[in-house]
Motif scaffolding. Structure first.
Motif, PDB file in Angstrom:
ATOM      1  N   ASN A   1       0.818  -1.210   0.000  1.00 31.18           N
ATOM      2  CA  ASN A   1       0.000   0.000   0.000  1.00 31.18           C
ATOM      3  C   ASN A   1       0.853   1.263   0.000  1.00 31.18           C
ATOM      4  OD1 ASN A   1      -2.602   1.277   0.102  1.00 31.18           O
ATOM      5  ND2 ASN A   1      -2.216   1.779   2.240  1.00 31.18           N
ATOM      6  N   THR A   2       2.006   1.218   0.691  1.00 29.41           N
ATOM      7  CA  THR A   2       2.825   2.416   0.849  1.00 29.41           C
ATOM      8  C   THR A   2       3.530   2.827  -0.435  1.00 29.41           C
ATOM      9  OG1 THR A   2       4.579   0.964   1.672  1.00 29.41           O
ATOM     10  CG2 THR A   2       3.230   2.097   3.311  1.00 29.41           C
ATOM     11  N   THR A   3       3.681   1.912  -1.375  1.00 25.21           N
ATOM     12  CA  THR A   3       4.393   2.239  -2.633  1.00 25.21           C
ATOM     13  C   THR A   3       3.519   2.012  -3.864  1.00 25.21           C
ATOM     14  OG1 THR A   3       5.330  -0.011  -2.688  1.00 25.21           O
ATOM     15  CG2 THR A   3       6.644   1.707  -1.627  1.00 25.21           C
ATOM     16  N   PHE A   4       2.233   1.770  -3.665  1.00 27.54           N
ATOM     17  CA  PHE A   4       1.380   1.410  -4.790  1.00 27.54           C
ATOM     18  C   PHE A   4       1.225   2.556  -5.779  1.00 27.54           C
ATOM     19  CE2 PHE A   4      -2.530   0.284  -7.029  1.00 27.54           C
ATOM     20  CZ  PHE A   4      -2.312  -1.069  -7.276  1.00 27.54           C
ATOM     21  N   HIS A   5       1.367   3.803  -5.294  1.00 26.25           N
ATOM     22  CA  HIS A   5       1.186   4.949  -6.194  1.00 26.25           C
ATOM     23  C   HIS A   5       2.244   4.963  -7.301  1.00 26.25           C
ATOM     24  CE1 HIS A   5       4.165   6.274  -3.271  1.00 26.25           C
ATOM     25  NE2 HIS A   5       4.557   7.198  -4.124  1.00 26.25           N
ATOM     26  N   LEU A   6       3.361   4.253  -7.080  1.00 31.80           N
ATOM     27  CA  LEU A   6       4.411   4.203  -8.104  1.00 31.80           C
ATOM     28  C   LEU A   6       3.984   3.385  -9.314  1.00 31.80           C
ATOM     29  CD1 LEU A   6       7.472   3.619  -5.736  1.00 31.80           C
ATOM     30  CD2 LEU A   6       6.664   5.778  -6.713  1.00 31.80           C
ATOM     31  N   SER A   7       2.948   2.556  -9.151  1.00 30.85           N
ATOM     32  CA  SER A   7       2.488   1.729 -10.270  1.00 30.85           C
ATOM     33  C   SER A   7       1.655   2.514 -11.274  1.00 30.85           C
ATOM     34  CB  SER A   7       1.629   0.573  -9.732  1.00 30.85           C
ATOM     35  OG  SER A   7       0.402   1.082  -9.210  1.00 30.85           O
ATOM     36  N   LYS A   8       1.239   3.735 -10.927  1.00 30.98           N
ATOM     37  CA  LYS A   8       0.449   4.622 -11.789  1.00 30.98           C
ATOM     38  C   LYS A   8      -0.995   4.143 -11.969  1.00 30.98           C
ATOM     39  CE  LYS A   8       4.293   6.862 -12.609  1.00 30.98           C
ATOM     40  NZ  LYS A   8       4.583   8.133 -11.905  1.00 30.98           N
ATOM     41  N   ARG A   9      -1.352   3.014 -11.332  1.00 26.37           N
ATOM     42  CA  ARG A   9      -2.713   2.519 -11.505  1.00 26.37           C
ATOM     43  C   ARG A   9      -3.707   3.234 -10.612  1.00 26.37           C
ATOM     44  NH1 ARG A   9      -1.618  -3.791 -10.721  1.00 26.37           N
ATOM     45  NH2 ARG A   9      -0.033  -2.916  -9.309  1.00 26.37           N
TER      46      ARG A   9
ATOM     47  N   LEU B   1      -5.603   0.410  -1.681  1.00 23.85           N
ATOM     48  CA  LEU B   1      -6.991   0.406  -1.245  1.00 23.85           C
ATOM     49  C   LEU B   1      -7.900   0.981  -2.326  1.00 23.85           C
ATOM     50  CD1 LEU B   1      -6.544   1.753   2.413  1.00 23.85           C
ATOM     51  CD2 LEU B   1      -6.071  -0.523   1.491  1.00 23.85           C
ATOM     52  N   ALA B   2      -7.456   2.062  -2.937  1.00 18.59           N
ATOM     53  CA  ALA B   2      -8.259   2.696  -3.983  1.00 18.59           C
ATOM     54  C   ALA B   2      -8.434   1.768  -5.183  1.00 18.59           C
ATOM     55  CB  ALA B   2      -7.589   4.002  -4.418  1.00 18.59           C
ATOM     56  N   TYR B   3      -7.346   1.091  -5.557  1.00 19.65           N
ATOM     57  CA  TYR B   3      -7.406   0.211  -6.728  1.00 19.65           C
ATOM     58  C   TYR B   3      -8.268  -1.022  -6.427  1.00 19.65           C
ATOM     59  CZ  TYR B   3      -5.780  -2.092 -10.989  1.00 19.65           C
ATOM     60  OH  TYR B   3      -5.716  -2.698 -12.222  1.00 19.65           O
TER      61      TYR B   3
ATOM     62  N   GLN C   1     -10.568 -10.289  -8.833  1.00 20.91           N
ATOM     63  CA  GLN C   1      -9.566 -11.348  -8.944  1.00 20.91           C
ATOM     64  C   GLN C   1      -8.356 -10.952  -9.796  1.00 20.91           C
ATOM     65  OE1 GLN C   1     -11.339 -15.131  -9.952  1.00 20.91           O
ATOM     66  NE2 GLN C   1     -12.981 -14.865  -8.449  1.00 20.91           N
ATOM     67  N   GLU C   2      -8.420  -9.795 -10.427  1.00 22.54           N
ATOM     68  CA  GLU C   2      -7.251  -9.300 -11.136  1.00 22.54           C
ATOM     69  C   GLU C   2      -6.126  -8.944 -10.172  1.00 22.54           C
ATOM     70  OE1 GLU C   2      -8.016  -6.140 -13.844  1.00 22.54           O
ATOM     71  OE2 GLU C   2      -9.653  -7.194 -14.883  1.00 22.54           O
ATOM     72  N   LEU C   3      -6.448  -8.807  -8.881  1.00 21.17           N
ATOM     73  CA  LEU C   3      -5.445  -8.451  -7.881  1.00 21.17           C
ATOM     74  C   LEU C   3      -4.801  -9.656  -7.213  1.00 21.17           C
ATOM     75  CD1 LEU C   3      -6.654  -5.305  -5.898  1.00 21.17           C
ATOM     76  CD2 LEU C   3      -4.460  -5.642  -7.033  1.00 21.17           C
ATOM     77  N   VAL C   4      -5.187 -10.866  -7.624  1.00 18.38           N
ATOM     78  CA  VAL C   4      -4.542 -12.049  -7.052  1.00 18.38           C
ATOM     79  C   VAL C   4      -3.039 -11.977  -7.309  1.00 18.38           C
ATOM     80  CG1 VAL C   4      -4.372 -14.560  -7.156  1.00 18.38           C
ATOM     81  CG2 VAL C   4      -6.591 -13.459  -7.353  1.00 18.38           C
ATOM     82  N   ASP C   5      -2.244 -12.250  -6.301  1.00 17.29           N
ATOM     83  CA  ASP C   5      -0.790 -12.246  -6.446  1.00 17.29           C
ATOM     84  C   ASP C   5      -0.399 -13.173  -7.588  1.00 17.29           C
ATOM     85  OD1 ASP C   5       1.964 -12.366  -6.231  1.00 17.29           O
ATOM     86  OD2 ASP C   5       1.969 -12.599  -4.046  1.00 17.29           O
ATOM     87  N   PRO C   6       0.259 -12.669  -8.643  1.00 22.95           N
ATOM     88  CA  PRO C   6       0.619 -13.521  -9.789  1.00 22.95           C
ATOM     89  C   PRO C   6       1.523 -14.683  -9.409  1.00 22.95           C
ATOM     90  CG  PRO C   6       1.730 -11.377  -9.892  1.00 22.95           C
ATOM     91  CD  PRO C   6       0.689 -11.272  -8.825  1.00 22.95           C
ATOM     92  N   LEU C   7       2.212 -14.582  -8.276  1.00 21.33           N
ATOM     93  CA  LEU C   7       3.103 -15.665  -7.857  1.00 21.33           C
ATOM     94  C   LEU C   7       2.336 -16.890  -7.373  1.00 21.33           C
ATOM     95  CD1 LEU C   7       5.908 -13.685  -5.984  1.00 21.33           C
ATOM     96  CD2 LEU C   7       5.938 -14.604  -8.297  1.00 21.33           C
ATOM     97  N   ILE C   8       1.040 -16.733  -7.065  1.00 20.97           N
ATOM     98  CA  ILE C   8       0.242 -17.899  -6.660  1.00 20.97           C
ATOM     99  C   ILE C   8      -0.938 -18.134  -7.593  1.00 20.97           C
ATOM    100  CG2 ILE C   8       0.825 -17.640  -4.222  1.00 20.97           C
ATOM    101  CD1 ILE C   8      -1.984 -16.436  -3.827  1.00 20.97           C
ATOM    102  N   LYS C   9      -1.048 -17.326  -8.633  1.00 27.31           N
ATOM    103  CA  LYS C   9      -2.237 -17.404  -9.482  1.00 27.31           C
ATOM    104  C   LYS C   9      -2.344 -18.744 -10.199  1.00 27.31           C
ATOM    105  CE  LYS C   9      -5.051 -14.176 -12.076  1.00 27.31           C
ATOM    106  NZ  LYS C   9      -5.136 -12.816 -12.610  1.00 27.31           N
TER     107      LYS C   9
END
Length: 639
Positions: free
Chosen positions: A524-532, A537-539, A550-558
């Motif tokens: 959450n503290t660095t999410f603004h760097l993703s530009k999304r 929380l907002a995304y 479900q687009e937010l599922v961690d790709p490492l476990i998807k």
């Protein structure tokens, strides 16, 4: 106190226990008095084996700490020798009475069910259960026991209907409540008594649906077997039920006429009184002698008056190889943390607090002793402390898997954190926070929940650490205000970050952020760097409203084993926790229920707080000063 004095104390306890057992057996020969046991038929453990040793250790631990809470679950050991245990005291008894009851149950359960791998014992006001299998949060209504008063009601059919309606109404309230407990009374017309008193209670780890199922089964058993009795109770592994014609949960006792009828004592009353007086006199003499001995002992041995968990600087320096850089585990705003090995071989983590803290040595010591009274499987255990001139250090149990923060930041380590482990970590954190908020002797608000303060043990069980910013909170959840804002942006509730207002709902917000980070692998503290979006929380809220959560599922476990339905529910709960208005956030007791119960209906979350999360931990430390992570002084008030 030396071994001689400990042996003497145990002897006195044993003699008192024997006198009470004899008294009980004489006083009510026709009724079975507690304890009531239910032993396993599935298997036995080996005498002097690892399972038995784990069981003894676990029962000893629960007995020593049972005065802190009226409901508690924990486990001990590994593999097939792991023991799971849980106790539940009736809510109307005090914590002290609960502790006495559990200590008695711990003695009874091994003698009544010797070598059984599973057993449960019910005392008058508590129950204690252990098993070789994990039963936490799982409904079990097998082996229910019912007990009734021998005196019958004059109009059993009508009385059965009144009992059923009363207990059903109480069940609906208890199942949806955080304590899973409720009492109530109803008036009716009868020849002698005209008030029925009822009590129902479930284990707090049950979902609302399971609690309701357990109590409904209990009601059915009672009404089928003893509906004609003026009073009855139902003992179940997962719940408890009782009704009487007197206010038993308010301290009232059964009228003497009913007692005589129930026990069938008749003409034995005089004999019982004589024996009772004789035994009571013997007990009084024994207690008086013991108190006299204790008074002399403590007068002559004042050195034992304060048994503090103090460790000398010399021992700590030796344990850390004189604070060698090779032993350094990390650095925070509070100061460095070192790994140490005590003389007995125990691995520990030693936190050195910043020297610029304004807290005095006496205040520091008082706060440490408070923290040491917090005992829960999901809280890091404080083992000791050191105060030496300007140096102040805390000694914790060592967590070999480090912090959740490190686990989530490192892609290689995060990839090894499977879906089930992530849910277990979230559930463990929730139970730890619930203990702080509702089940400990004092209501504790952590105020700095974040992944770096969640440590992981060998089995990846989460343990909440760093109570340097914690506050004791007396009264209700109306909130308190502070002029000094301490914590970490990105995890601080908006009302706290902007106005200094904090409550238990502040911790709920922080928990919600941790939940969302754990299931998504995002920060959450660095999410603004993703530009999304400005924050995670907002995304998350945006995708949730679009039906694309479900687009937010961690790709490492998807591509691995996970359940979309579980992800949706956990994301839903996380968004409920981070709502902008503190009033709309659920309590931690509700959070625990929502996480474990698929049948619980969840309302739609409102807008989360978008204005936090754009600052790094380092920025917060520089803004708040070097003492933000120091142990703080709290005003201690009972609930």
């Amino acid at each position: 106190m030396d071994s001689y004095h400990e042996s003497l104390l145990k002897l006195m306890h044993s003699l008192l226990f024997c006198f009470l057992i004899v008294l009980a057996s004489i006083a009510a020969p026709s009724l079975a008095d507690p304890p009531y046991e239910l032993c396993s038929l599935d298997g036995n453990y080996a005498i002097n084996g690892t399972f038995e040793k784990n069981l003894i250790s676990l029962l000893s631990y629960m007995s020593s700490n049972s005065s802190a809470s009226r409901f508690y679950s924990t486990s001990f050991g590994d593999g097939t020798d792991r023991v799971y245990a849980q106790y539940m005291c009736l809510n109307y008894v005090t914590n002290g009475t609960c502790g006495d009851c559990i200590r008695l149950a711990s003695q009874h359960i091994r003698s009544l069910c010797p070598n059984d791998t599973e057993a449960i014992v019910w005392e008058e006001s508590c129950q204690l259960r252990y098993s070789s299998r994990d039963f936490f949060g799982r409904l079990d209504i097998s082996g229910n026991k019912w007990l009734d008063n021998a005196k019958n009601i004059s109009q059993p059919v009508r009385f059965r209907m009144i009992v059923n309606n009363t207990l059903q109404n109480l069940t609906r309230v208890a199942a949806s409540g955080p304590d899973k407990y409720v009492t109530g009374k109803v008036n009716f017309k009868d020849t002698s008594k005209n008030t029925l008193y009822g009590l129902v209670q479930c284990g707090r780890d049950l979902s609302a649906g399971d609690c309701r199922t357990c109590l409904e089964a209990a009601i059915s058993d009672v009404l089928k077997n003893v509906y004609f009795s003026v009073g009855a109770r139902l003992l179940s592994r997962s719940c408890y039920l009782r009704y009487e014609l007197y206010a038993f949960y308010e301290g009232a006792t059964e009228p003497a006429s009913n007692q005589a009828a129930a026990s069938g004592r008749g003409n034995k009353v005089v004999l019982i009184l004589i024996i009772t007086v004789a035994l009571a006199a013997m007990v009084l003499v024994l207690v008086a002698s013991f108190l006299y001995y204790l008074r002399r002992y403590h007068r002559d041995k004042k050195a034992y008056d304060q048994d503090l968990p103090f460790m000398s600087l010399r021992i700590i320096a030796s344990a850390t190889k004189n604070f060698s850089s090779s032993n350094k585990l990390g650095q925070g705003g509070f100061g460095p943390v070192y790994k140490g090995v005590l003389p007995d071989g125990k691995e520990v983590a030693i936190k050195m607090l910043s020297s610029c803290s304004e807290q005095g040595a006496e205040e520091f010591t008082n706060e440490v002793l408070l923290i040491m009274n917090l005992q829960h499987r999901n809280l890091v255990k404080l083992l000791g402390f050191c105060v030496d001139r300007e140096e102040r250090m805390l000694v914790y149990e060592f967590m070999p898997n480090g912090s959740l923060d490190v686990m989530l930041l490192d892609p290689n380590r995060r990839a090894k954190l499977n879906w089930r482990q992530r849910l277990d970590i979230i559930d463990g954190i929730a139970r730890g926070v619930l203990y702080l908020h509702e089940d400990s002797q004092l209501r504790i608000i952590h105020r700095d929940l974040k992944p770096s303060n969640i440590l992981l043990d060998t089995d990846m069980n989460p343990k909440i650490s760093d109570f340097g910013m914690a506050r004791i909170f007396a009264g209700n959840d109306a909130g308190a205000n502070t002029a000094t804002i301490v914590g970490t942006y990105g995890y601080m509730a908006p009302e706290y970050a902007m106005e200094g207002l904090y409550s238990t709902k502040s911790d709920v917000f922080s928990f919600g952020v941790i939940l969302l980070e754990t299931i998504t692998g995002e920060r959450n503290t660095t999410f603004h760097l993703s530009k999304r979006a400005p924050t995670l929380l907002a995304y998350a809220w945006q995708l949730w409203n679009e039906g694309k959560g479900q687009e937010l599922v961690d790709p490492l476990i998807k591509d691995s084993w996970w359940f979309p339905e579980e992800f949706n529910r956990y994301m839903h709960v996380g968004l409920l926790c981070v709502q902008e208005d503190a009033y709309d956030r659920p309590s931690m007791s509700s959070v625990v229920v929502m996480l474990k119960s698929e049948s619980t209906a969840l309302r739609n979350p409102d807008r989360p707080a978008f204005s936090v999360g754009r600052f790094t931990d380092q920025q917060v430390a520089s803004n708040c000063g070097c003492s933000i992570n120091g142990v703080t002084v709290s005003s201690i008030n009972p609930r």
